[in-house]
Design a protein around this motif. Structure first.
Motif, PDB file in Angstrom:
ATOM      1  N   TYR A  45      44.760  40.568  54.160  1.00 41.77           N
ATOM      2  CA  TYR A  45      43.462  40.245  53.572  1.00 41.77           C
ATOM      3  C   TYR A  45      43.441  38.914  52.829  1.00 41.77           C
ATOM      4  O   TYR A  45      44.451  38.437  52.322  1.00 41.77           O
ATOM      5  N   ASP A  46      42.220  38.359  52.779  1.00 42.09           N
ATOM      6  CA  ASP A  46      41.964  37.152  51.992  1.00 42.09           C
ATOM      7  C   ASP A  46      41.453  37.498  50.602  1.00 42.09           C
ATOM      8  O   ASP A  46      41.649  36.732  49.656  1.00 42.09           O
ATOM      9  N   GLY A  47      40.755  38.620  50.486  1.00 48.40           N
ATOM     10  CA  GLY A  47      40.169  38.999  49.209  1.00 48.40           C
ATOM     11  C   GLY A  47      40.001  40.503  49.090  1.00 48.40           C
ATOM     12  O   GLY A  47      39.900  41.210  50.095  1.00 48.40           O
ATOM     13  N   ILE A  48      39.961  40.980  47.836  1.00 48.59           N
ATOM     14  CA  ILE A  48      39.850  42.410  47.548  1.00 48.59           C
ATOM     15  C   ILE A  48      38.692  42.647  46.590  1.00 48.59           C
ATOM     16  O   ILE A  48      38.594  41.993  45.542  1.00 48.59           O
ATOM     17  N   PHE A  49      37.808  43.583  46.946  1.00 50.46           N
ATOM     18  CA  PHE A  49      36.812  44.104  46.017  1.00 50.46           C
ATOM     19  C   PHE A  49      37.460  45.300  45.321  1.00 50.46           C
ATOM     20  O   PHE A  49      37.739  46.323  45.956  1.00 50.46           O
ATOM     21  N   LEU A  50      37.697  45.169  44.025  1.00 54.64           N
ATOM     22  CA  LEU A  50      38.540  46.118  43.295  1.00 54.64           C
ATOM     23  C   LEU A  50      37.756  46.819  42.194  1.00 54.64           C
ATOM     24  O   LEU A  50      37.235  46.169  41.274  1.00 54.64           O
ATOM     25  N   ASP A  51      37.676  48.141  42.291  1.00 55.49           N
ATOM     26  CA  ASP A  51      37.032  48.932  41.243  1.00 55.49           C
ATOM     27  C   ASP A  51      37.929  48.951  40.010  1.00 55.49           C
ATOM     28  O   ASP A  51      39.145  49.153  40.113  1.00 55.49           O
ATOM     29  N   ILE A  52      37.346  48.731  38.848  1.00 56.53           N
ATOM     30  CA  ILE A  52      38.132  48.718  37.615  1.00 56.53           C
ATOM     31  C   ILE A  52      38.534  50.133  37.205  1.00 56.53           C
ATOM     32  O   ILE A  52      39.625  50.362  36.682  1.00 56.53           O
ATOM     33  N   ASP A  57      44.450  55.594  37.835  1.00 59.45           N
ATOM     34  CA  ASP A  57      44.974  54.227  37.909  1.00 59.45           C
ATOM     35  C   ASP A  57      44.058  53.265  37.168  1.00 59.45           C
ATOM     36  O   ASP A  57      42.837  53.416  37.165  1.00 59.45           O
ATOM     37  N   ASN A  58      44.667  52.268  36.551  1.00 60.89           N
ATOM     38  CA  ASN A  58      43.926  51.237  35.836  1.00 60.89           C
ATOM     39  C   ASN A  58      43.706  50.043  36.757  1.00 60.89           C
ATOM     40  O   ASN A  58      44.661  49.460  37.271  1.00 60.89           O
ATOM     41  N   GLY A  59      42.444  49.688  36.970  1.00 63.28           N
ATOM     42  CA  GLY A  59      42.130  48.606  37.892  1.00 63.28           C
ATOM     43  C   GLY A  59      42.756  47.278  37.505  1.00 63.28           C
ATOM     44  O   GLY A  59      43.152  46.495  38.376  1.00 63.28           O
ATOM     45  N   PHE A  60      42.866  47.016  36.207  1.00 62.81           N
ATOM     46  CA  PHE A  60      43.465  45.755  35.766  1.00 62.81           C
ATOM     47  C   PHE A  60      44.974  45.734  36.041  1.00 62.81           C
ATOM     48  O   PHE A  60      45.538  44.688  36.373  1.00 62.81           O
ATOM     49  N   GLU A  61      45.623  46.884  35.904  1.00 66.89           N
ATOM     50  CA  GLU A  61      47.048  46.951  36.242  1.00 66.89           C
ATOM     51  C   GLU A  61      47.252  46.737  37.743  1.00 66.89           C
ATOM     52  O   GLU A  61      48.207  46.063  38.159  1.00 66.89           O
ATOM     53  N   ILE A  62      46.361  47.306  38.542  1.00 69.49           N
ATOM     54  CA  ILE A  62      46.427  47.093  39.993  1.00 69.49           C
ATOM     55  C   ILE A  62      46.199  45.617  40.310  1.00 69.49           C
ATOM     56  O   ILE A  62      46.882  45.036  41.162  1.00 69.49           O
ATOM     57  N   ALA A  63      45.244  44.999  39.611  1.00 64.81           N
ATOM     58  CA  ALA A  63      44.966  43.573  39.822  1.00 64.81           C
ATOM     59  C   ALA A  63      46.204  42.735  39.544  1.00 64.81           C
ATOM     60  O   ALA A  63      46.512  41.791  40.287  1.00 64.81           O
ATOM     61  N   GLN A  72      47.622  34.073  45.676  1.00 66.18           N
ATOM     62  CA  GLN A  72      46.407  33.440  46.181  1.00 66.18           C
ATOM     63  C   GLN A  72      45.332  34.444  46.595  1.00 66.18           C
ATOM     64  O   GLN A  72      44.272  34.044  47.079  1.00 66.18           O
ATOM     65  N   MET A  73      45.600  35.720  46.406  1.00 64.40           N
ATOM     66  CA  MET A  73      44.604  36.729  46.756  1.00 64.40           C
ATOM     67  C   MET A  73      43.384  36.594  45.849  1.00 64.40           C
ATOM     68  O   MET A  73      43.502  36.478  44.630  1.00 64.40           O
ATOM     69  N   GLN A  74      42.204  36.612  46.449  1.00 61.98           N
ATOM     70  CA  GLN A  74      40.956  36.481  45.702  1.00 61.98           C
ATOM     71  C   GLN A  74      40.436  37.865  45.322  1.00 61.98           C
ATOM     72  O   GLN A  74      40.359  38.762  46.164  1.00 61.98           O
ATOM     73  N   LEU A  75      40.080  38.029  44.050  1.00 61.50           N
ATOM     74  CA  LEU A  75      39.641  39.320  43.535  1.00 61.50           C
ATOM     75  C   LEU A  75      38.177  39.281  43.127  1.00 61.50           C
ATOM     76  O   LEU A  75      37.709  38.311  42.531  1.00 61.50           O
ATOM     77  N   VAL A  76      37.474  40.354  43.455  1.00 59.20           N
ATOM     78  CA  VAL A  76      36.123  40.600  42.952  1.00 59.20           C
ATOM     79  C   VAL A  76      36.160  41.977  42.301  1.00 59.20           C
ATOM     80  O   VAL A  76      36.495  42.970  42.959  1.00 59.20           O
ATOM     81  N   PHE A  77      35.852  42.042  41.017  1.00 61.84           N
ATOM     82  CA  PHE A  77      35.879  43.323  40.319  1.00 61.84           C
ATOM     83  C   PHE A  77      34.551  44.058  40.487  1.00 61.84           C
ATOM     84  O   PHE A  77      33.472  43.457  40.391  1.00 61.84           O
ATOM     85  N   LEU A  78      34.651  45.363  40.728  1.00 63.75           N
ATOM     86  CA  LEU A  78      33.491  46.245  40.780  1.00 63.75           C
ATOM     87  C   LEU A  78      33.551  47.176  39.573  1.00 63.75           C
ATOM     88  O   LEU A  78      34.615  47.707  39.249  1.00 63.75           O
ATOM     89  N   THR A  79      32.431  47.378  38.920  1.00 63.48           N
ATOM     90  CA  THR A  79      32.438  48.250  37.749  1.00 63.48           C
ATOM     91  C   THR A  79      31.054  48.827  37.495  1.00 63.48           C
ATOM     92  O   THR A  79      30.039  48.220  37.842  1.00 63.48           O
ATOM     93  N   GLY A  80      31.045  50.001  36.905  1.00 60.85           N
ATOM     94  CA  GLY A  80      29.789  50.605  36.490  1.00 60.85           C
ATOM     95  C   GLY A  80      29.403  50.213  35.083  1.00 60.85           C
ATOM     96  O   GLY A  80      28.316  50.554  34.610  1.00 60.85           O
ATOM     97  N   HIS A  81      30.293  49.467  34.394  1.00 60.19           N
ATOM     98  CA  HIS A  81      30.048  49.091  32.999  1.00 60.19           C
ATOM     99  C   HIS A  81      30.341  47.606  32.813  1.00 60.19           C
ATOM    100  O   HIS A  81      31.490  47.174  32.915  1.00 60.19           O
ATOM    101  N   ALA A  82      29.314  46.841  32.521  1.00 63.66           N
ATOM    102  CA  ALA A  82      29.465  45.391  32.378  1.00 63.66           C
ATOM    103  C   ALA A  82      30.423  45.020  31.257  1.00 63.66           C
ATOM    104  O   ALA A  82      31.029  43.944  31.277  1.00 63.66           O
ATOM    105  N   SER A  83      30.609  45.903  30.277  1.00 64.78           N
ATOM    106  CA  SER A  83      31.478  45.594  29.134  1.00 64.78           C
ATOM    107  C   SER A  83      32.928  45.388  29.546  1.00 64.78           C
ATOM    108  O   SER A  83      33.699  44.725  28.846  1.00 64.78           O
ATOM    109  N   TYR A  84      33.323  45.946  30.707  1.00 62.74           N
ATOM    110  CA  TYR A  84      34.704  45.781  31.169  1.00 62.74           C
ATOM    111  C   TYR A  84      35.007  44.341  31.580  1.00 62.74           C
ATOM    112  O   TYR A  84      36.171  43.948  31.674  1.00 62.74           O
ATOM    113  N   ALA A  85      33.974  43.571  31.850  1.00 62.27           N
ATOM    114  CA  ALA A  85      34.175  42.220  32.380  1.00 62.27           C
ATOM    115  C   ALA A  85      35.009  41.350  31.448  1.00 62.27           C
ATOM    116  O   ALA A  85      35.811  40.524  31.901  1.00 62.27           O
ATOM    117  N   ILE A  86      34.847  41.530  30.146  1.00 65.00           N
ATOM    118  CA  ILE A  86      35.558  40.689  29.173  1.00 65.00           C
ATOM    119  C   ILE A  86      37.065  40.780  29.377  1.00 65.00           C
ATOM    120  O   ILE A  86      37.784  39.780  29.314  1.00 65.00           O
TER     121      ILE A  86
END
Length: 238
Positions: A45-52, A57-63, A72-86
């Motif tokens: 893969y070139d990129g992963i859409f990753l649920d936080i 499992d902790n999405g950030f640990e997986i990241a 060089q893997m490109q990540l896009v985080f998916l989340t139901g809570h915008a507060s996790y973005a920080i």
């Protein structure tokens, strides 16, 4: 682009797949509910859409594990809570998408992914085992690989080098994400180097590559797949 989704909610996966697959830039989109299954296939893969939020499992640990495996893997985080973005900015993701996915944000995310992946591919290098040792080759310089007399030969920058101890499948696994295609059991070619598909009749086809004298055969059962890949690749550039 070759992408994957990691999410433990199958309904979220279905919704994300339906939205992402509308974009012709996406060559294929796999999905996983378990991190270990993703890591077995990460090289594809070139990129992963990753649920936080991944259950236990902790999405950030997986990241972090993804980045440690492929920086060089490109990540896009998916989340139901915008507060996790920080907490996720340390991973330099392409974007954060909140569920349900906003179409305008997804469109911009796909465009950003394409830009970043194109930049990576332009500078990509692979280290091959050669007859006299290891050599680092710029991927953009590779024209094709040929298997001949049970040996593999790398054609690049107008020269030929024998590469050691690889099967054609292993070589395809290394190169496929950079736009290479096995058009014949003995040939892996760069799709970007193809100038013409020549129809010789009787369902026989050959490829003319940029700056290459040798013509490359195409297996009958590969011709349709090759045409689809080329059509998709160049449609994305219009």
């Amino acid at each position: 682009m070759r992408l994957a989704i990691l999410d433990d909610d199958i309904n979220s996966i279905k919704a994300a797949r339906g939205a992402i697959l509308r974009y012709p830039q996406v060559e294929f989109l796999d999905y996983f509910t378990k991190p270990e299954d993703l890591f077995e296939n990460l090289y594809k893969y070139d990129g992963i859409f990753l649920d936080i939020e991944l259950g236990q499992d902790n999405g950030f640990e997986i990241a972090q594990k993804i980045i440690d495996t492929d920086s060089q893997m490109q990540l896009v985080f998916l989340t139901g809570h915008a507060s996790y973005a920080i907490d996720g900015y340390d991973f330099n993701p392409v974007n954060f998408l909140t569920k349900p996915i906003n179409e305008k944000k997804l469109k911009r995310t796909i465009e950003q992914l394409e830009e970043k992946i194109d930049d990576i591919e332009e500078d990509a290098q692979i280290m091959f085992r050669m007859k006299k040792g290891y050599e680092i080759i710029n991927v953009k310089d590779i024209d094709y690989i040929e298997r001949r007399n049970r040996k593999n030969y790398l054609m690049y920058k107008g020269k030929e080098e024998r590469i050691s101890n690889y099967s054609m499948k292993e070589l395809l696994d290394m190169l496929e994400k950079y736009g290479f295609f096995m058009c014949h059991q003995s040939f892996i070619v760069s799709l970007k180097k193809i100038e013409n598909i020549i129809d010789e009749g009787n369902q026989r086809y050959i490829l003319k590559l940029e700056d290459c004298k040798e013509l490359i055969p195409v297996s009958r059962n590969k011709k349709d797949e090759l045409e689809k890949k080329l059509e998709k690749m160049y449609r994305n550039k219009i």
